[in-house]
Design an enzyme around this catalytic site. Structure first.
Site, mmCIF file in Angstrom:
data_model
loop_
_atom_site.group_PDB
_atom_site.id
_atom_site.type_symbol
_atom_site.label_atom_id
_atom_site.label_comp_id
_atom_site.label_asym_id
_atom_site.label_seq_id
_atom_site.Cartn_x
_atom_site.Cartn_y
_atom_site.Cartn_z
ATOM 1 N N GLU A 1 0.802 -1.230 0.000
ATOM 2 C CA GLU A 1 0.000 0.000 0.000
ATOM 3 C C GLU A 1 0.835 1.281 0.000
ATOM 4 O OE1 GLU A 1 -2.829 -0.584 3.199
ATOM 5 O OE2 GLU A 1 -3.435 -2.529 2.381
ATOM 6 N N GLU B 1 -6.161 -10.726 -1.355
ATOM 7 C CA GLU B 1 -6.988 -10.503 -0.158
ATOM 8 C C GLU B 1 -8.464 -10.459 -0.537
ATOM 9 O OE1 GLU B 1 -5.587 -7.160 2.163
ATOM 10 O OE2 GLU B 1 -3.474 -7.617 1.763
HETATM 11 O O1 9MR Z 1 -7.564 -8.211 8.311
HETATM 12 C C1 9MR Z 1 -6.625 -7.392 8.997
HETATM 13 C C2 9MR Z 1 -7.210 -6.885 10.295
HETATM 14 O O2 9MR Z 1 -7.451 -7.960 11.180
HETATM 15 C C3 9MR Z 1 -6.270 -5.875 10.917
HETATM 16 O O3 9MR Z 1 -6.886 -5.287 12.046
HETATM 17 C C4 9MR Z 1 -5.901 -4.805 9.908
HETATM 18 C C5 9MR Z 1 -4.835 -3.886 10.448
HETATM 19 O O4 9MR Z 1 -3.641 -4.568 10.631
HETATM 20 O O5 9MR Z 1 -5.369 -5.390 8.748
HETATM 21 C C6 9MR Z 1 -6.249 -6.238 8.085
HETATM 22 O O6 9MR Z 1 -5.644 -6.739 6.915
HETATM 23 C C7 9MR Z 1 -5.266 -5.760 5.949
HETATM 24 C C8 9MR Z 1 -4.053 -6.265 5.234
HETATM 25 O O7 9MR Z 1 -3.027 -6.568 6.134
HETATM 26 C C9 9MR Z 1 -3.555 -5.247 4.207
HETATM 27 N N1 9MR Z 1 -4.618 -4.881 3.299
HETATM 28 C C10 9MR Z 1 -5.873 -4.486 3.891
HETATM 29 C C11 9MR Z 1 -6.347 -5.572 4.860
HETATM 30 C C12 9MR Z 1 -7.715 -5.226 5.415
HETATM 31 O O8 9MR Z 1 -7.639 -4.055 6.169
#
Ligand code: 9MR
Length: 377
Positions: free
Chosen positions: A162, A267
């Protein structure tokens, strides 16, 4: 009399043959039933899942069995993020990451490391760094320690996550602010040196959208021109039932692949809940107040909505199958609906239904529609 016997003989033979054929078809169906999505799609791409702490610990036998039956690639949903794996300059926590890698190895799965360089979920000590040399030292220690520890065991790393704004420009992260855009090259080069065999990916949401995609392509071309090894791009795929961007997805697969990269859908989920702000992607800092209107299916998803989702997933997988030569992996962001981050984003405590399995880890119509593309009922 003779001819009647002959006719009877023919009839019996036909019945027996039909019976045999039916039995063979049943046996085939049985064999197919025994396999999961990963088996049905084995000639196309990996089918992956992000897994949480309980799933890494195999705490729920049903989820554990489902993971092995349906998926052949795993990504840690949270436990390799900087704030968890290196909370302090000299403190690392490898307990869950070690278990995660061991689980994947035990079952011969494709193992994805997520994620080395991300502005979100950073350890506070990194956020406080104000100077280029100090940031470079922190990046070097982080990447060398983590990638080095799992050298030869993790198949691919989301090296940078990102890094782009929606208009395709570079996001103002602590890395960009201190090191300038050279941090991108540095991160990839460090990862390549720490494990030359591992695949290295750039991962982001909304990079199928035209402006962000153009920025992403320009960024990758620059990295390639600087001699950086980059093997794949990860299109996160956080989409909404309000409309999946099929055309842009197809263009992205073609354009990223033309850079010599494998395309990973990293994802994937499809939110079923209202999104009046038309938020796209996964900016985790966005959060809004809830209301019953915003949480319309607290008990179950209506049949018509289930079907709508099944059609959307089927169309998506049809498209991905068409490009199976360019698509390397499709990973869902969770196993069952109950695990999804979308129950909490962009409004807390809602009941969402974005995945192929329900809260009891049972297959939904969306699962059947994806399976149907490969295994005709
Ligand atoms: O699914 C993840 C959630 O449990 C966490 O709280 C969050 C912050 O770390 O991250 C989520 O996963 C993210 C991923 O690592 C990167 N892309 C976006 C995903 C959804 O927010």
């Amino acid at each position: 009399m003779k001819s009647i016997k002959f006719i009877q003989f023919l009839a019996i033979t036909a019945l027996l043959l039909a019976g045999c054929k039916e039995e063979t078809a049943q046996q085939e169906a049985g064999a197919q039933e025994a396999g999961g999505l990963k088996d049905a799609y084995k000639d196309a791409f990996y089918i992956g899942a992000a897994i949480n702490a309980d799933q890494i610990n195999e705490a729920d036998p049903k989820a554990a069995a489902l993971l092995l039956k349906e998926f052949n690639s795993i990504t840690p949903e949270n436990h390799m993020k900087w704030m968890h794996i290196q909370p302090g300059p000299d403190s690392f926590d490898f307990a869950l990451p070690d278990k995660f890698v061991a689980l994947g190895e035990k079952h011969g799965m494709n193992i994805v490391g997520h994620t080395l360089v991300w502005h979100s979920q950073l350890a506070p000590f990194v956020e406080q760094i104000k100077d280029a040399a100090e940031m470079e030292a922190a990046l070097t220690k982080h990447i060398n320690t983590i990638v080095g520890r799992y050298k030869g065991r993790v198949n691919g790393w989301d090296v940078v996550n990102e890094a782009l704004n929606e208009d395709g420009t570079l996001r103002e992260t602590p890395f960009l602010k201190t090191m300038g855009e050279g941090y991108l090259e540095k991160a990839f080069k460090l990862a390549a040196a720490a494990d030359p065999e591992a695949e290295l990916y750039y991962n982001d949401y909304n990079i199928e959208q035209p402006a962000k995609r153009a920025g992403c392509i320009a960024m990758i071309k620059k990295l390639q021109a600087a001699g950086v090894k980059i093997d794949g791009v990860g299109i996160q795929g956080h989409w909404s039932i309000a409309g999946l961007p099929y055309e842009d997805i197809e263009k992205s697969v073609e354009e990223f692949s033309a850079l010599g990269l494998k395309v990973h859908f990293t994802e994937v989920d499809i939110t079923m809940l209202p999104n009046p702000w038309d938020l796209k992607g996964a900016e985790v800092n966005q959060n809004f107040p809830g209301s019953p209107y915003m949480n319309p299916y607290p008990d179950s998803l209506p049949v018509a909505k289930q079907e709508e989702q099944a059609v959307a997933y089927q169309r998506l997988f049809e498209l991905l199958l068409k490009h199976r030569d360019k698509v390397e992996r499709v990973t869902f962001w969770g196993i069952g609906d109950g695990n999804s981050w979308l129950n909490g984003w962009p409004i807390k405590d809602r009941t969402n239904y974005p995945l192929l399995f329900d809260r009891n880890f049972e297959p939904k119509p969306a699962y059947n529609s994806v399976m149907e593309l490969k295994v005709k009922p």
